[in-house]
Design a protein around this motif. Structure first.
Motif, PDB file in Angstrom:
ATOM      1  N   MET A 141      66.997 -40.707  16.561  1.00 40.38           N
ATOM      2  CA  MET A 141      66.232 -39.788  15.732  1.00 40.38           C
ATOM      3  C   MET A 141      66.036 -38.469  16.474  1.00 40.38           C
ATOM      4  N   ALA A 142      65.959 -37.380  15.723  1.00 34.87           N
ATOM      5  CA  ALA A 142      65.616 -36.079  16.301  1.00 34.87           C
ATOM      6  C   ALA A 142      64.104 -35.954  16.258  1.00 34.87           C
ATOM      7  N   VAL A 143      63.477 -35.734  17.418  1.00 31.22           N
ATOM      8  CA  VAL A 143      62.021 -35.797  17.501  1.00 31.22           C
ATOM      9  C   VAL A 143      61.451 -34.548  18.172  1.00 31.22           C
ATOM     10  N   ASP A 144      60.475 -33.915  17.497  1.00 33.71           N
ATOM     11  CA  ASP A 144      59.675 -32.855  18.088  1.00 33.71           C
ATOM     12  C   ASP A 144      58.289 -33.422  18.370  1.00 33.71           C
ATOM     13  N   VAL A 145      57.596 -32.871  19.365  1.00 32.50           N
ATOM     14  CA  VAL A 145      56.288 -33.376  19.775  1.00 32.50           C
ATOM     15  C   VAL A 145      55.296 -32.232  19.902  1.00 32.50           C
ATOM     16  N   VAL A 146      54.086 -32.430  19.347  1.00 33.48           N
ATOM     17  CA  VAL A 146      52.975 -31.498  19.570  1.00 33.48           C
ATOM     18  C   VAL A 146      51.724 -32.329  19.840  1.00 33.48           C
ATOM     19  N   TYR A 147      50.711 -31.670  20.419  1.00 34.97           N
ATOM     20  CA  TYR A 147      49.544 -32.409  20.892  1.00 34.97           C
ATOM     21  C   TYR A 147      48.236 -32.026  20.200  1.00 34.97           C
ATOM     22  N   ASP A 148      48.302 -31.181  19.178  1.00 36.00           N
ATOM     23  CA  ASP A 148      47.088 -30.860  18.419  1.00 36.00           C
ATOM     24  C   ASP A 148      47.461 -30.489  16.989  1.00 36.00           C
ATOM     25  N   GLY A 149      46.443 -30.449  16.118  1.00 42.08           N
ATOM     26  CA  GLY A 149      46.691 -30.234  14.700  1.00 42.08           C
ATOM     27  C   GLY A 149      47.187 -28.844  14.369  1.00 42.08           C
ATOM     28  N   ALA A 150      46.726 -27.834  15.091  1.00 46.53           N
ATOM     29  CA  ALA A 150      47.180 -26.468  14.819  1.00 46.53           C
ATOM     30  C   ALA A 150      48.677 -26.319  15.095  1.00 46.53           C
ATOM     31  N   ALA A 151      49.125 -26.884  16.209  1.00 45.18           N
ATOM     32  CA  ALA A 151      50.555 -26.838  16.533  1.00 45.18           C
ATOM     33  C   ALA A 151      51.370 -27.610  15.501  1.00 45.18           C
ATOM     34  N   ALA A 152      50.789 -28.698  14.994  1.00 40.83           N
ATOM     35  CA  ALA A 152      51.486 -29.474  13.963  1.00 40.83           C
ATOM     36  C   ALA A 152      51.694 -28.647  12.703  1.00 40.83           C
ATOM     37  N   LEU A 153      50.661 -27.926  12.266  1.00 37.10           N
ATOM     38  CA  LEU A 153      50.781 -27.088  11.064  1.00 37.10           C
ATOM     39  C   LEU A 153      51.827 -26.001  11.262  1.00 37.10           C
ATOM     40  N   GLU A 154      51.890 -25.456  12.480  1.00 39.31           N
ATOM     41  CA  GLU A 154      52.894 -24.435  12.773  1.00 39.31           C
ATOM     42  C   GLU A 154      54.305 -25.001  12.643  1.00 39.31           C
ATOM     43  N   ARG A 155      54.550 -26.190  13.216  1.00 40.33           N
ATOM     44  CA  ARG A 155      55.880 -26.797  13.147  1.00 40.33           C
ATOM     45  C   ARG A 155      56.245 -27.154  11.708  1.00 40.33           C
ATOM     46  N   ILE A 156      55.290 -27.707  10.975  1.00 40.00           N
ATOM     47  CA  ILE A 156      55.551 -28.122   9.590  1.00 40.00           C
ATOM     48  C   ILE A 156      55.907 -26.921   8.729  1.00 40.00           C
ATOM     49  N   GLY A 157      55.355 -25.757   9.074  1.00 44.52           N
ATOM     50  CA  GLY A 157      55.668 -24.553   8.323  1.00 44.52           C
ATOM     51  C   GLY A 157      57.048 -23.992   8.614  1.00 44.52           C
ATOM     52  N   VAL A 158      57.649 -24.442   9.716  1.00 43.65           N
ATOM     53  CA  VAL A 158      58.949 -23.912  10.133  1.00 43.65           C
ATOM     54  C   VAL A 158      60.092 -24.888   9.889  1.00 43.65           C
ATOM     55  N   ASN A 159      59.855 -26.176  10.205  1.00 45.28           N
ATOM     56  CA  ASN A 159      60.921 -27.183  10.142  1.00 45.28           C
ATOM     57  C   ASN A 159      60.705 -28.166   8.998  1.00 45.28           C
ATOM     58  N   ARG A 208      45.151 -39.435  13.700  1.00 45.84           N
ATOM     59  CA  ARG A 208      44.091 -38.933  12.825  1.00 45.84           C
ATOM     60  C   ARG A 208      43.068 -38.086  13.574  1.00 45.84           C
ATOM     61  N   ASP A 209      42.695 -38.499  14.768  1.00 44.09           N
ATOM     62  CA  ASP A 209      41.643 -37.826  15.534  1.00 44.09           C
ATOM     63  C   ASP A 209      42.245 -36.790  16.471  1.00 44.09           C
ATOM     64  N   LEU A 210      42.631 -35.645  15.896  1.00 47.69           N
ATOM     65  CA  LEU A 210      43.286 -34.583  16.664  1.00 47.69           C
ATOM     66  C   LEU A 210      42.312 -33.461  17.014  1.00 47.69           C
ATOM     67  N   PRO A 211      42.536 -32.784  18.147  1.00 49.86           N
ATOM     68  CA  PRO A 211      41.746 -31.595  18.455  1.00 49.86           C
ATOM     69  C   PRO A 211      42.250 -30.376  17.681  1.00 49.86           C
ATOM     70  N   VAL A 212      41.452 -29.324  17.676  1.00 48.43           N
ATOM     71  CA  VAL A 212      41.731 -28.022  17.054  1.00 48.43           C
ATOM     72  C   VAL A 212      41.704 -28.140  15.530  1.00 48.43           C
ATOM     73  N   VAL A 213      42.672 -28.812  14.953  1.00 47.32           N
ATOM     74  CA  VAL A 213      42.682 -29.111  13.516  1.00 47.32           C
ATOM     75  C   VAL A 213      42.781 -30.618  13.353  1.00 47.32           C
ATOM     76  N   HIS A 214      41.846 -31.202  12.616  1.00 44.84           N
ATOM     77  CA  HIS A 214      41.798 -32.657  12.461  1.00 44.84           C
ATOM     78  C   HIS A 214      43.037 -33.177  11.732  1.00 44.84           C
ATOM     79  N   GLY A 215      43.423 -34.405  12.039  1.00 42.40           N
ATOM     80  CA  GLY A 215      44.581 -35.008  11.389  1.00 42.40           C
ATOM     81  C   GLY A 215      44.445 -35.096   9.885  1.00 42.40           C
TER      82      GLY A 215
END
Length: 217
Positions: free
Chosen positions: A25-43, A52-59
């Motif tokens: 599988m092709a896998v990207d990794v982030v460690y907080d909710g804000a970074a996740a939203l950024e990746r989801i907006g691009v890829n 579920r219990d993420l810092p910055v932006v909750h899961g």
């Protein structure tokens, strides 16, 4: 399959990513909710493994955003809580599946693969085309009943081509589905991997190059 792992416990996140990469599988990794939203907006991701219990932006907010986008991305939510009420709440937010920690990696992998199958038109668990038989769950490939050993990226490329059911897949699409975001988009890694895959699959060639468009089986 393209997967995003979102987990604030970095050792766990990196271990999950490494394991999924070994499963082709092709896998990207982030460690907080804000970074996740950024990746989801691009890829474009097939599956997001979301703590579920993420810092910055909750899961929960990340999950809501994925649902609002209306994309076919599936969400596997992780939590340290095993309470039924928490699982129900997570599913009501829009998660497609829920897995309490600690979990067996084999179960996580099976759930990710099951969700990945739901992002496209339903196909049988074992893919067959042009004398090739590919089993994603067992990581096995056969041509005319003879097993072929493939590296993870070769397996990933073959799986993408098999799932396209004869449609042309561009090099850009293969790069998107089989490699993570750290791969140089101007590299010739797709062409080299397809060449190696052709050689391993043997004669007559089953992967056809469509000039200016991509590849198909």
């Amino acid at each position: 399959m393209r997967v995003l792992v979102v987990e604030d416990e970095q050792l766990l996140a990196d271990a999950v990513a490494t394991g999924l990469r070994r499963e082709a599988m092709a896998v990207d990794v982030v460690y907080d909710g804000a970074a996740a939203l950024e990746r989801i907006g691009v890829n474009d991701y097939d599956v997001v493994v979301l703590d579920r219990d993420l810092p910055v932006v909750h899961g929960d907010d990340v999950c809501r955003r994925i649902v609002e986008l209306g994309v076919p991305t599936r969400v596997l939510m992780l939590t340290a809580s095993g309470d039924v009420s928490d699982r129900v709440e997570g599913l009501e937010l829009g998660a497609d599946d829920y897995l309490p920690k600690p979990f067996a990696f084999s179960e996580l992998t099976a759930r990710v693969r099951a969700l990945g199958r739901r992002t496209t038109v339903a196909l049988p668990p074992v893919l067959e085309r042009a004398g090739i038989k590919l089993d994603p769950n067992r990581r096995e490939v056969f041509r005319d009943e003879v097993e072929i050993q493939l590296a993870p990226k070769e397996f990933a490329v073959l799986e993408v081509l098999m799932r396209s059911e004869g449609a042309v897949v561009s090099a850009e699409q293969l790069l998107e589905k089989a490699w993570d975001e750290n791969t140089d988009p101007f590299t010739n890694v797709v062409r080299v991997t397809v060449m190696t895959l052709r050689r391993k699959l043997g004669e007559p060639p089953v992967i056809v190059t469509v000039p200016g468009s991509g590849y198909r089986i």
